[in-house]
Motif scaffolding. Sequence first.
Motif, mmCIF file in Angstrom:
data_model
loop_
_atom_site.group_PDB
_atom_site.id
_atom_site.type_symbol
_atom_site.label_atom_id
_atom_site.label_comp_id
_atom_site.label_asym_id
_atom_site.label_seq_id
_atom_site.Cartn_x
_atom_site.Cartn_y
_atom_site.Cartn_z
ATOM 1 N N ILE A 122 0.840 -1.199 0.000
ATOM 2 C CA ILE A 122 0.000 0.000 0.000
ATOM 3 C C ILE A 122 0.879 1.254 0.000
ATOM 4 C CG2 ILE A 122 -1.747 1.308 1.287
ATOM 5 C CD1 ILE A 122 -3.151 -1.084 0.546
ATOM 6 N N MET A 125 1.938 1.741 -3.419
ATOM 7 C CA MET A 125 0.829 2.245 -4.226
ATOM 8 C C MET A 125 0.581 3.723 -3.959
ATOM 9 S SD MET A 125 -1.840 -0.949 -4.099
ATOM 10 C CE MET A 125 -3.050 -0.229 -5.213
ATOM 11 N N GLN A 126 0.748 4.133 -2.690
ATOM 12 C CA GLN A 126 0.577 5.560 -2.368
ATOM 13 C C GLN A 126 1.560 6.403 -3.180
ATOM 14 O OE1 GLN A 126 0.964 5.076 2.015
ATOM 15 N NE2 GLN A 126 -0.734 6.517 2.130
ATOM 16 N N THR A 129 0.380 6.530 -6.766
ATOM 17 C CA THR A 129 -0.832 7.347 -6.883
ATOM 18 C C THR A 129 -0.492 8.829 -6.786
ATOM 19 O OG1 THR A 129 -2.176 5.574 -5.981
ATOM 20 C CG2 THR A 129 -3.126 7.774 -5.899
ATOM 21 N N ARG A 130 0.484 9.141 -5.917
ATOM 22 C CA ARG A 130 0.899 10.537 -5.773
ATOM 23 C C ARG A 130 1.334 11.130 -7.123
ATOM 24 N NH1 ARG A 130 1.903 10.600 -0.259
ATOM 25 N NH2 ARG A 130 -0.283 10.247 -0.690
ATOM 26 N N LYS A 132 -0.045 10.539 -9.856
ATOM 27 C CA LYS A 132 -1.253 10.829 -10.648
ATOM 28 C C LYS A 132 -1.941 12.111 -10.209
ATOM 29 C CE LYS A 132 -3.861 6.938 -10.449
ATOM 30 N NZ LYS A 132 -4.796 5.951 -11.022
ATOM 31 N N GLU A 133 -1.619 12.534 -8.973
ATOM 32 C CA GLU A 133 -2.344 13.628 -8.355
ATOM 33 C C GLU A 133 -2.417 14.869 -9.237
ATOM 34 O OE1 GLU A 133 -1.445 15.352 -4.351
ATOM 35 O OE2 GLU A 133 -1.786 13.256 -3.810
ATOM 36 N N LEU A 150 -0.131 0.128 -10.652
ATOM 37 C CA LEU A 150 -1.125 0.131 -9.582
ATOM 38 C C LEU A 150 -1.986 -1.131 -9.614
ATOM 39 C CD1 LEU A 150 -2.114 3.884 -9.480
ATOM 40 C CD2 LEU A 150 -1.236 2.536 -7.573
ATOM 41 N N ASP A 154 -2.151 -3.869 -6.778
ATOM 42 C CA ASP A 154 -3.494 -4.072 -6.255
ATOM 43 C C ASP A 154 -3.864 -5.559 -6.259
ATOM 44 O OD1 ASP A 154 -6.066 -3.318 -5.338
ATOM 45 O OD2 ASP A 154 -6.837 -3.379 -7.378
ATOM 46 N N VAL A 157 -2.297 -7.201 -3.341
ATOM 47 C CA VAL A 157 -3.000 -6.875 -2.092
ATOM 48 C C VAL A 157 -4.289 -7.695 -1.997
ATOM 49 C CG1 VAL A 157 -4.192 -5.084 -0.771
ATOM 50 C CG2 VAL A 157 -2.073 -4.529 -1.960
ATOM 51 N N GLU B 180 -11.695 6.679 -9.128
ATOM 52 C CA GLU B 180 -10.639 7.689 -9.142
ATOM 53 C C GLU B 180 -11.231 9.094 -9.093
ATOM 54 O OE1 GLU B 180 -7.363 6.987 -11.823
ATOM 55 O OE2 GLU B 180 -7.064 9.133 -12.120
ATOM 56 N N ARG B 184 -10.485 11.914 -6.308
ATOM 57 C CA ARG B 184 -9.983 13.244 -6.671
ATOM 58 C C ARG B 184 -10.855 14.343 -6.041
ATOM 59 N NH1 ARG B 184 -5.908 13.524 -10.302
ATOM 60 N NH2 ARG B 184 -5.626 11.727 -11.667
ATOM 61 N N LEU B 187 -10.040 14.455 -2.348
ATOM 62 C CA LEU B 187 -8.724 15.080 -2.189
ATOM 63 C C LEU B 187 -8.817 16.590 -2.406
ATOM 64 C CD1 LEU B 187 -5.948 13.786 -1.655
ATOM 65 C CD2 LEU B 187 -5.459 14.090 -4.086
ATOM 66 N N ALA B 203 -7.637 -1.162 -2.338
ATOM 67 C CA ALA B 203 -6.277 -0.641 -2.145
ATOM 68 C C ALA B 203 -5.992 0.557 -3.059
ATOM 69 C CB ALA B 203 -5.254 -1.748 -2.395
ATOM 70 N N GLN B 204 -6.552 0.540 -4.260
ATOM 71 C CA GLN B 204 -6.274 1.660 -5.171
ATOM 72 C C GLN B 204 -6.886 2.953 -4.646
ATOM 73 O OE1 GLN B 204 -5.820 1.372 -9.298
ATOM 74 N NE2 GLN B 204 -6.221 -0.815 -9.379
ATOM 75 N N ALA B 206 -7.574 3.515 -1.420
ATOM 76 C CA ALA B 206 -6.858 3.842 -0.188
ATOM 77 C C ALA B 206 -5.533 4.530 -0.498
ATOM 78 C CB ALA B 206 -6.612 2.578 0.628
ATOM 79 N N SER B 207 -4.953 4.192 -1.635
ATOM 80 C CA SER B 207 -3.619 4.729 -1.917
ATOM 81 C C SER B 207 -3.653 6.230 -2.245
ATOM 82 C CB SER B 207 -2.940 3.945 -3.042
ATOM 83 O OG SER B 207 -3.569 4.171 -4.269
ATOM 84 N N TRP B 208 -4.838 6.816 -2.349
ATOM 85 C CA TRP B 208 -4.934 8.276 -2.509
ATOM 86 C C TRP B 208 -4.721 8.989 -1.169
ATOM 87 C CZ3 TRP B 208 -5.364 11.081 -6.975
ATOM 88 C CH2 TRP B 208 -5.666 10.355 -8.137
ATOM 89 N N ALA B 209 -4.813 8.234 -0.075
ATOM 90 C CA ALA B 209 -4.784 8.859 1.256
ATOM 91 C C ALA B 209 -3.370 9.217 1.690
ATOM 92 C CB ALA B 209 -5.402 7.904 2.281
ATOM 93 N N ASP B 210 -3.296 10.197 2.582
ATOM 94 C CA ASP B 210 -2.015 10.548 3.185
ATOM 95 C C ASP B 210 -1.559 9.442 4.130
ATOM 96 O OD1 ASP B 210 -1.940 13.266 2.144
ATOM 97 O OD2 ASP B 210 -3.672 13.582 3.445
ATOM 98 N N ARG B 211 -2.553 8.802 4.758
ATOM 99 C CA ARG B 211 -2.245 7.788 5.747
ATOM 100 C C ARG B 211 -3.299 6.701 5.644
ATOM 101 N NH1 ARG B 211 -3.190 8.530 11.376
ATOM 102 N NH2 ARG B 211 -3.790 10.653 10.862
#
Lengths: 191, 244
Positions: A122, A125-126, A129-130, A132-133, A150, A154, A157, B180, B184, B187, B203-204, B206-211
């Motif tokens: 994870i 993955m974070q 994903t970052r 993509k932001e 990803l 995934d 996971v 997604e 967005r 976020l 998981a995909q 969740a992976s947008w999260a800071d934590r």
Amino acid sequence: MSVRHAILALLSEGPKYGLQLQKEFESSTGEVWPLNIGQVYTTLQRLERDGLVESDEAENEGTQKGFHITDAGSTELSSWLNTPPDMTSPPRDELVIKVLSALRVPGVSVHDVIQVHRRYLIELMQQWTRLKEDEADFDLTFALVVDAELFRLDSVVRWLDTADGRLKRAASEPSVASTGPRLGRRLVVRR
Amino acid sequence: MSFLELRRVSKSYGAGAAEVHAIQDVELSVECGALVAVMGPSGSGKSTLLTIAGSLEEPTSGEVVIDGESLQTMTRNDKSRLRRRTIGYVFQDFNLLAGLTAVENVALPLELDGHSAKKAHAAGMGALEELGLADRATHYPDQLSGGERQRISIARAVVGERRLLLADEPSGALDSTNGEAVMRMILGACKQGVAAVVVTHDAQLASWADRVVFLRDGRVVDQTVPPPSPEALLEESSRSGPRQ
Ligand SMILES: Nc1ncnc2c1ncn2[C@@H]1O[C@H](COP(=O)(O)OP(=O)(O)O)[C@@H](O)[C@H]1O
Ligand SMILES: [Mg+2]
């Protein structure tokens, strides 16, 4: 990623020089995979040896050699594009072996082992994903590469989650909890 | 500053032999502008955690603090004002009212909070515009796709001056493109200072999260550490290089 076929694909657009192929390879993989010029020329030499590309005679000493794809090269490219990569082999990857092994080690909680790997995946993955932001500097080829990463992570996971649940259920219904080898049971996958 | 805090929160249902400890001794702190994901298998207590954080249910023990104020010391009225004004809640099944159009659904919390219908409608339109949904404003929920319904329900959760967004499996059965888009949007709200908690098993998302916080059998068992910069990742992937 097959460099050989990626180069054939770039040459299918028209004749190109080595340096140009290097630049285009990098941008076509979203700059995720750098390729040094030496690799480009060794690959071109092998492709030429196999009759899949031909080099144009340099007009005079010192100018760059151009390359173009041959008919045999186009046929090879098309067959490669349409051939599914080998995904039939039974999963023998390291993570699967770690989880299976954890089941046999006394005093080790397989759930904890699974969580260690889940968290690592994870976190990875974070990071992807970052990337993509910021949609502004997110070009199409890069997007495709990031998505592929990803989805790959995934799926691992999801396997861990499923394994976790299966093991938990097995522990509460001891009849199905057997982890010993089943006689005569082999994973056979036809090629 | 942390906007939402759960201090040793536990919740049990039933009693005696039938007692279920839905969550136990959960500690969670979410700062303004932070996006926290809660992951865990079905039955691990994710929804329970969220309903308690949203003051929809009382914990059996422990304390919930929102914006520096403990829910324990709040009156019923205080809490319902908090839910109308401060907390935006996105439910798994979207919960849009079938008889109202998209913009009416979004404007509803403001109207309930005493704003004039006109003002609420204008704010609702504003939220839809910001989210690229203005052309759906007069559609009824059954005229919208699943992805659109979900985005409308997020618009409703962030309209006005909400500062805490709680979303329970916000992607439901959505495909990854819509999932997604939903992340967005959430976020985007966080970038404006909203504190958000998203519960998901995906998981995909969740992976947008800071934590990411991991729940198992009602307990927080692990959480991610803040990732290094994305550049580090690219360097690493360059080093391994393409396979020949
Ligand atoms: N209202 C309730 N009454 C009794 N048990 C409940 C109630 N709500 C949840 N539970 C139980 O609490 C546990 C956690 O549930 P929940 O928070 O819904 O988990 P999740 O959202 O992770 O699937 C489960 O065992 C569930 O059966
Ligand atoms: Mg739930």
